[in-house]
Design an enzyme around this catalytic site. Sequence first.
Site, PDB file in Angstrom:
ATOM      1  N   CYS A  97       0.852  -1.188   0.000  1.00  0.00           N
ATOM      2  CA  CYS A  97       0.000   0.000   0.000  1.00  0.00           C
ATOM      3  C   CYS A  97       0.892   1.243   0.000  1.00  0.00           C
ATOM      4  O   CYS A  97       1.990   1.234   0.544  1.00  0.00           O
ATOM      5  CB  CYS A  97      -0.909   0.014   1.228  1.00  0.00           C
TER       6      CYS A  97
ATOM      7  N   ASP B  75       0.460   3.777   1.665  1.00  0.00           N
ATOM      8  CA  ASP B  75       0.426   4.353   3.015  1.00  0.00           C
ATOM      9  C   ASP B  75       1.849   4.616   3.543  1.00  0.00           C
ATOM     10  O   ASP B  75       2.693   3.715   3.531  1.00  0.00           O
ATOM     11  CB  ASP B  75      -0.323   3.389   3.944  1.00  0.00           C
TER      12      ASP B  75
ATOM     13  N   ARG C 195       3.019   4.777   6.330  1.00  0.00           N
ATOM     14  CA  ARG C 195       3.423   4.078   7.551  1.00  0.00           C
ATOM     15  C   ARG C 195       3.898   2.655   7.291  1.00  0.00           C
ATOM     16  O   ARG C 195       4.228   1.926   8.226  1.00  0.00           O
ATOM     17  CB  ARG C 195       2.259   4.059   8.543  1.00  0.00           C
TER      18      ARG C 195
ATOM     19  N   HIS D   1      -2.284  -3.839   4.998  1.00  0.00           N
ATOM     20  CA  HIS D   1      -2.088  -3.465   6.406  1.00  0.00           C
ATOM     21  C   HIS D   1      -3.430  -3.181   7.057  1.00  0.00           C
ATOM     22  O   HIS D   1      -4.340  -2.653   6.421  1.00  0.00           O
ATOM     23  CB  HIS D   1      -1.164  -2.246   6.524  1.00  0.00           C
TER      24      HIS D   1
ATOM     25  N   CYS E 164      -6.182   0.143   6.848  1.00  0.00           N
ATOM     26  CA  CYS E 164      -5.951   0.715   5.516  1.00  0.00           C
ATOM     27  C   CYS E 164      -7.090   1.663   5.107  1.00  0.00           C
ATOM     28  O   CYS E 164      -8.266   1.276   5.103  1.00  0.00           O
ATOM     29  CB  CYS E 164      -5.819  -0.413   4.494  1.00  0.00           C
TER      30      CYS E 164
HETATM   31 CO    CO Z   1      -3.474   1.315   2.962  1.00  0.00          CO
END
Ligand code: CO
Length: 211
Positions: A42, A44, A46, A98, A101
């Site tokens: 992803c 993302d 993090r 994750h 998400c």
């Molecule tokens: Co995500």
Amino acid sequence: MKKHQKLLQENKLWAESQIEKDPEYFRRLVKVQSPEFLWIGCSDSRVPANQITNTEPGEIFVHRNVANLVINNDVNLLSVLDFAVTILKVKHIIVCGHYGCGGIKAALTNHDHKAILNMWLRSIKDVYRIHRSELDNIKDPHEKENRLVELNVQEQVFNLAKTSIVQKAWKEEQRPHLHGWVYGLANGLLNPVYEIRPGTHIEPLYEFDDL
Ligand code: CO
């Protein structure tokens, strides 16, 4: 100092410290990359592939998009996949979702996220529909969301197995091994939830018989 200038300054310090630790570091990396892993994760911020697996530049070939989707007409994803499998000859492909998400959360609503994101999130709604009987039985919304994160990873791994790129490499070189993992933002741990070994017979509809 502006925020982006800080990044450039940190980059200088990092490059210097790498050379200090290992004078050959960049000379070695510049010659060749031979990663054993393709990571489809992803976007993302993090979930950085190298940091959470404690790996170095050169070890993982990375593709990231919103909610780690493997879409069968996404030229970007397919180019990365073809290059990683056919040229780099990676031994493992990891689809890493994750918990928590944002893409999965958004797909669980009926909200209009406007044209482009609606189109992208639609694939996650399809995952829900395929697994509706299991998901509808989960009453706790948080648990339901977590399970959809896992099932999404599972379906994306399955999408990889549907490609002629992967099936050809399975047939000729018995690789790559496909993995579906989910990362926990709260504890930093990777949870393996699904895998498909090279040469596995998948749904016959998707199997090419003349590769
Ligand atoms: Co995500």
